[in-house]
Scaffold this motif. Sequence first.
Motif, short mmCIF file in Angstrom:
data_model
loop_
_atom_site.label_atom_id
_atom_site.label_comp_id
_atom_site.label_asym_id
_atom_site.label_seq_id
_atom_site.Cartn_x
_atom_site.Cartn_y
_atom_site.Cartn_z
N ARG A 266 -8.94 -3.27 3.50
CA ARG A 266 -8.10 -3.91 2.49
C ARG A 266 -8.80 -3.79 1.14
O ARG A 266 -10.03 -3.71 1.08
CB ARG A 266 -7.88 -5.37 2.83
CG ARG A 266 -7.05 -5.57 4.08
CD ARG A 266 -6.74 -7.05 4.29
NE ARG A 266 -5.98 -7.25 5.51
CZ ARG A 266 -4.67 -7.11 5.60
NH1 ARG A 266 -3.97 -6.77 4.55
NH2 ARG A 266 -4.05 -7.30 6.75
N PRO A 267 -8.03 -3.79 0.06
CA PRO A 267 -8.65 -3.73 -1.27
C PRO A 267 -9.63 -4.89 -1.47
O PRO A 267 -9.42 -5.99 -0.95
CB PRO A 267 -7.47 -3.85 -2.23
CG PRO A 267 -6.29 -3.37 -1.44
CD PRO A 267 -6.56 -3.80 -0.02
N GLU B 111 -11.63 4.14 -10.10
CA GLU B 111 -11.42 2.72 -10.36
C GLU B 111 -12.75 2.00 -10.55
O GLU B 111 -12.83 1.02 -11.26
CB GLU B 111 -10.66 2.06 -9.20
CG GLU B 111 -9.22 2.49 -9.12
CD GLU B 111 -8.42 2.06 -10.34
OE1 GLU B 111 -8.35 0.84 -10.60
OE2 GLU B 111 -7.88 2.94 -11.02
N ILE C 19 -14.48 4.41 -5.70
CA ILE C 19 -13.09 4.17 -5.33
C ILE C 19 -12.20 4.99 -6.26
O ILE C 19 -12.26 4.84 -7.48
CB ILE C 19 -12.73 2.67 -5.41
CG1 ILE C 19 -13.63 1.86 -4.48
CG2 ILE C 19 -11.26 2.45 -5.08
CD1 ILE C 19 -13.53 2.24 -3.00
N ASP D 103 -8.34 6.19 -7.37
CA ASP D 103 -6.92 5.88 -7.35
C ASP D 103 -6.18 7.20 -7.21
O ASP D 103 -6.13 7.99 -8.16
CB ASP D 103 -6.52 5.15 -8.63
CG ASP D 103 -5.07 4.70 -8.63
OD1 ASP D 103 -4.24 5.30 -7.90
OD2 ASP D 103 -4.76 3.74 -9.36
N LEU E 229 -1.42 -3.50 -6.93
CA LEU E 229 -1.75 -3.51 -5.51
C LEU E 229 -0.73 -4.38 -4.79
O LEU E 229 -0.41 -5.48 -5.22
CB LEU E 229 -3.16 -4.09 -5.29
CG LEU E 229 -4.31 -3.34 -5.96
CD1 LEU E 229 -5.63 -4.02 -5.64
CD2 LEU E 229 -4.34 -1.89 -5.54
N THR F 272 -1.24 -2.19 0.40
CA THR F 272 -2.25 -1.31 -0.22
C THR F 272 -3.52 -1.31 0.64
O THR F 272 -3.96 -2.36 1.11
CB THR F 272 -2.58 -1.78 -1.64
OG1 THR F 272 -1.38 -1.79 -2.41
CG2 THR F 272 -3.60 -0.87 -2.30
N ARG F 273 -4.08 -0.14 0.82
CA ARG F 273 -5.32 0.01 1.59
C ARG F 273 -6.25 0.98 0.89
O ARG F 273 -5.84 1.76 0.04
CB ARG F 273 -5.04 0.54 3.00
CG ARG F 273 -4.21 -0.38 3.88
CD ARG F 273 -4.98 -1.65 4.25
NE ARG F 273 -4.23 -2.50 5.12
CZ ARG F 273 -3.44 -3.50 4.71
NH1 ARG F 273 -3.29 -3.76 3.43
NH2 ARG F 273 -2.82 -4.26 5.59
N ILE F 274 -7.52 0.92 1.29
CA ILE F 274 -8.52 1.89 0.86
C ILE F 274 -8.91 2.68 2.10
O ILE F 274 -9.34 2.10 3.10
CB ILE F 274 -9.75 1.21 0.23
CG1 ILE F 274 -9.36 0.47 -1.05
CG2 ILE F 274 -10.84 2.24 -0.04
CD1 ILE F 274 -10.48 -0.36 -1.66
N VAL G 149 -7.56 4.74 -2.83
CA VAL G 149 -6.55 3.68 -2.85
C VAL G 149 -5.20 4.33 -2.59
O VAL G 149 -4.80 5.27 -3.29
CB VAL G 149 -6.53 2.95 -4.22
CG1 VAL G 149 -5.43 1.89 -4.23
CG2 VAL G 149 -7.88 2.33 -4.51
#
Length: 161
Positions: A40-41, A55, A67, A69, A81, A85-87, A100
């Motif tokens: 998760r972010p 980011e 990270i 985008d 977000l 939204t996930r990473i 992201v």
Amino acid sequence: MTTLGTRTAEHRDELLQLVTFSIAEEEFGVEILLVKEIIRPMSVTKVPNAPAFVEGVINLRGQVIPIIDLRKRFGLATSKLGKDTRIIVVEMSRMRVGFVVDAVSEVLRISAGTVEPPPAMVAGVESEFIKGVGKLDRRLLILLDLEKLFTSMEQRQLARL
């Protein structure tokens, strides 16, 4: 053995295992072996003079990870977000990077025979990171070549973060 412009039956029958995700209503896929985890972010620390699509960095269990985008990297409008939204943390060029994405869809197995080379209008210089387009039932899946997502200069910049 695969020759230029043709595929052997063995190559067409090969199964590709992909993690699929969406960005701006489009569906993308990356090889599952490159994906280390999906999180998760979290709070991102901004880095001065980083490329515009970066980011910042996060501390993930003691490892500093840049990270990216993917909306910015692909030249798409940014968005807030959302709950989905996930990473996606991947290993590429001997470094870990987080992407992201709007949402992670599923792990999918598709036949290599359903993957076409990218159309000429998509395969421009700025889109050389597209490996191919997978034809699924009623949708298309854009397969990304993560090794070509960044120029060598951008890879050096990311490594310095």
